[in-house]
Motif scaffolding. Sequence first.
Motif: not given
Lengths: 511, 97
Positions: A471-478, A486-496, A501-506
């Motif tokens: 296993m590898r633990i990576g970055r935060i889901f932004q 159990g009901v994941p949804h996009q907070v900001n639906p803008s694809l770009d 910014t998906l993985f813009d954390d350290p």
Amino acid sequence: MDLNIPVKSPTGIRGLDVITAGGLPDGRITLVTGGPGSGKTVFSMQYLHAGVELGEPGVFVTFEDQPAFIGGNVRSFGWDVAAMVDADMLRFVDVSAPSGGEGRIVGGFDLSALAERIKTACDEIGAKRVALDSLGALFARLGLFDPLERLEMRTGLRELAARLRALDVTTIMTSERTSEASPDLDYQLEEYVADNVLMLRNNLDGERRRRTVEVLKFRGAEHHEGQFAFSILPGSGIAVLPLGEMALETPSTEDRTESGSVELDAMLGGGMFRESVALVSGATGTGKTLVSSHFVLGGAARGDKVLLLAYEESRDQLFRNARGWGMDFDGLVASGQLRVECAYPEGMSLQRHLARITSLVDEYQPDRIVIDSLSALERAGSVLGFREFSLALVALVKTRGVLTLMTSSSAELSGSVTVTEGHISTLTDLILLLRYVEVAGEMRRGVAVLKMRGSTHDKAIREFTIDGEGMRIGRIFQRVGGIVLGVPHQVNPSLDDRLTTLFDDPPTADL
Amino acid sequence: MRMHLTLYIAGADTSRSISAKRRLDHLLGRLDAEVYLDVVDVLESPDLAELARVFATPTLVRDLPSPARRVIGDLSDVEGVTAALGLDPYLLHPEGV
């Protein structure tokens, strides 16, 4: 005001001493009542055997089975009756039916012969304990359906009780409860001879038998109320499961230890606490067995002995999976650092499962235990039975101070709380959630620390990936919400926006 | 025909022991049989009570002829005693002597 609070003497039956808050009142008579097959004879013999272990000789007064028969019956519990008799630690007073049958009553009588025989046996070996099993069998043989209607019986039993108290022995007296609805005999016996009452039950719970013991009355003495589950186990006899009474009192340590994943240790603020209980929850395929395997390796790397209890996969499957992640389970087994035990959940009752785990823990003395999965064991019992099993299991590992990791499968792929978690979450120190997360039409895995008792921890949901090294633990889901629910949804639906910014954390290593 | 009886009592001079012995003597006097009677005081010989699995006193055991038979109590129920111990065939006189 009664200031005569009785001193207790430990029975040596572990769980029983917990629920009776120290044992049976010293020098008194305790009535042990229960229906057919509720375990009265085993209880009686175990009480005396435990006494012998504590250096207290005992006298077994049998009204039903002959001594040789009893000795044969309890051999499977590891009690050597003949050896105890030879060592003058046990005497039988045989009041079983005489050859030729019991005599009919042809006039007034008393129970002097019985009292005298018990006294003689006690004097001969300096007995501290006496068990009478069971008076009901004697009454039935005499055809006395309402035995205490006879003055001789009332007087006789009262005199017998007085003699026993004078002998300074702690006595248990069993009584057959023919029906839950008509406990008249018990009440009368209780009134005439007993200071305390324990009740053994053997009830149907769903499709399973469930044995319980309850302290109905302890004259003037403290005890725990309610019914406590017990098992009759080969090799050890009655084992009472005192549930939460033990679990929540045990001290926890501040020492940290490796979870088996450096990245997970970082999320946990420096590793798991030794002697803690962790629950890893997730749907099938989210990586629970993988986390367990890392936990096994992490333990082995620091010299821990690890016991892996598998209820979902075969030994071959487990070892093959581990090899796929570059983990050498065979080597660990060969070096004695790992013991793997697989069992089929429905193969035995939960009480048997618990007994098996207990004996494995006692035998192997592990530093770590993995249970993969706890939720599979739900199938082996009723909801109530499973709750008690979970509590008893946590009590077991907590009292032995074993670091424990249990997995729980949620039925829905994306999560939500299961029965297992509902029952056990309050007893665990650490809850790790593994969840599927849908991001841009792709299934990914996420990991979060839902709770960690006594420590700060990473509150973020991080990406969890699996490769050839585990296993590898990576970055935060932004910008993804609802994962834990159990009901994941996009907070900001803008694809770009999401892509940039998906993985813009350290990375976690920098935490 | 030989018969061996044992009477178990608790203390020789309790009223129950005395009346049981008196009733037994009376009964034996009417028997047409060679009877050996042992009287065991369980307070003095609890080991003998243990061997015979006697719990109540008085208890009268017919050891011979076998199979063994026994009755419990002070023998006030004479008919019960004779029936249970199979003594009727040995009785010389009918009840009421």
